[in-house]
Design an enzyme around this catalytic site. Structure first.
Site, short mmCIF file in Angstrom:
data_model
loop_
_atom_site.label_atom_id
_atom_site.label_comp_id
_atom_site.label_asym_id
_atom_site.label_seq_id
_atom_site.Cartn_x
_atom_site.Cartn_y
_atom_site.Cartn_z
N MET A 108 -15.78 0.54 0.56
CA MET A 108 -14.65 0.46 1.04
C MET A 108 -14.43 -1.07 1.46
O MET A 108 -15.24 -1.73 1.86
CB MET A 108 -14.58 1.17 2.43
CG MET A 108 -14.62 2.49 2.42
SD MET A 108 -14.29 3.44 3.90
CE MET A 108 -15.34 2.15 5.15
N ASP B 118 -7.31 4.50 -9.86
CA ASP B 118 -7.95 3.85 -8.68
C ASP B 118 -8.38 5.23 -7.98
O ASP B 118 -8.05 6.65 -8.30
CB ASP B 118 -6.77 3.54 -7.70
CG ASP B 118 -7.41 2.62 -6.66
OD1 ASP B 118 -8.56 2.09 -6.80
OD2 ASP B 118 -6.75 2.54 -5.52
N GLU B 119 -9.36 5.14 -7.19
CA GLU B 119 -10.01 6.17 -6.42
C GLU B 119 -10.65 7.25 -7.34
O GLU B 119 -10.53 8.59 -7.10
CB GLU B 119 -8.97 6.78 -5.66
CG GLU B 119 -8.35 5.83 -4.51
CD GLU B 119 -9.42 5.29 -3.49
OE1 GLU B 119 -10.36 5.55 -3.47
OE2 GLU B 119 -8.66 4.69 -2.69
#
Ligand code: ZN
Length: 210
Positions: free
Chosen positions: A26, A97-98
């Protein structure tokens, strides 16, 4: 007579699309890089789609911690990514993304889009969960991607070493069991995440004042 071999030239007119996976803990700037990459490709006149899942905003949006944002398509588990893309007019690339939270079949669909449809796929995500175990989708990306890049944008453990792993913290304690995916760091959630170096993730030490 033309003989095919490993050294044969690629037939003209065929450009190999690429599947790239950028991973890191993160706060390492994944979403910021995803937004930057979308901007750069867009400026070259290329048409792309931006996909995300469980974005920190809680919306189908791609947001970065430094405050940039963009509307995005939410990838729910039943979404067929080949259908999604091939029903649109001329897509050149995808920003995913993710991607660690996608399903494994969806990662296969990304590879199909690259190989069968010539679409460049740039995937971003965590490699491992709070236990330091790889997410299934991230593992599949490691196996299939043309290129895998570790991002390390100055995210540091409290001790100053590079932050590599995400710790899940509930009630001030580092936990090692529970659901693989649990949204945290929101007002409504008792769960928060902290990036630690390998040493302190394994030791379960969160540092002073946390
Ligand atoms: Zn540390």
């Amino acid at each position: 007579m033309t003989e095919l071999s490993a050294l044969s030239a690629v037939p003209s007119g065929v450009r190999n699309a690429v599947l790239k996976f950028y991973f890191g803990p993160m706060d390492c700037g994944k979403s910021t890089l995803a937004l930057q990459m979308n901007y750069n490709h867009g400026r070259q006149g290329r048409r792309g789609l931006v996909l995300t899942k469980h974005d920190r905003s809680g919306q189908p949006k791609l947001t970065s911690r430094i405050g940039l944002g963009l509307e995005a398509i939410e990838v729910h588990d039943g979404l067929d990514l080949v259908d999604l893309v091939t029903t649109q007019h001329r897509i050149d690339y995808l920003i995913c993304d993710e991607a660690c939270f996608y399903t494994v079949p969806q990662i296969e669909q990304l590879a199909d889009l690259v190989d069968e449809h010539g679409i460049d796929v740039y995937a971003f995500g965590l490699a491992s969960d709070f236990r330091s175990v790889m997410f299934p989708a991230a593992q599949r990306l490691f196996e299939l991607a043309d290129e895998v890049c570790r991002l390390q944008v100055e995210v540091l453990c409290w001790c100053g070493r590079p932050g590599l792993l995400n710790a899940r913290i509930v009630g001030g304690e580092l936990v090692r069991t529970g659901e693989q995916v649990m949204i945290g760091d929101t007002d409504a959630s008792p769960v928060r995440y902290q990036v630690l170096c390998r040493r302190h993730h394994r030791a379960g030490l969160l540092g002073e004042g946390t």
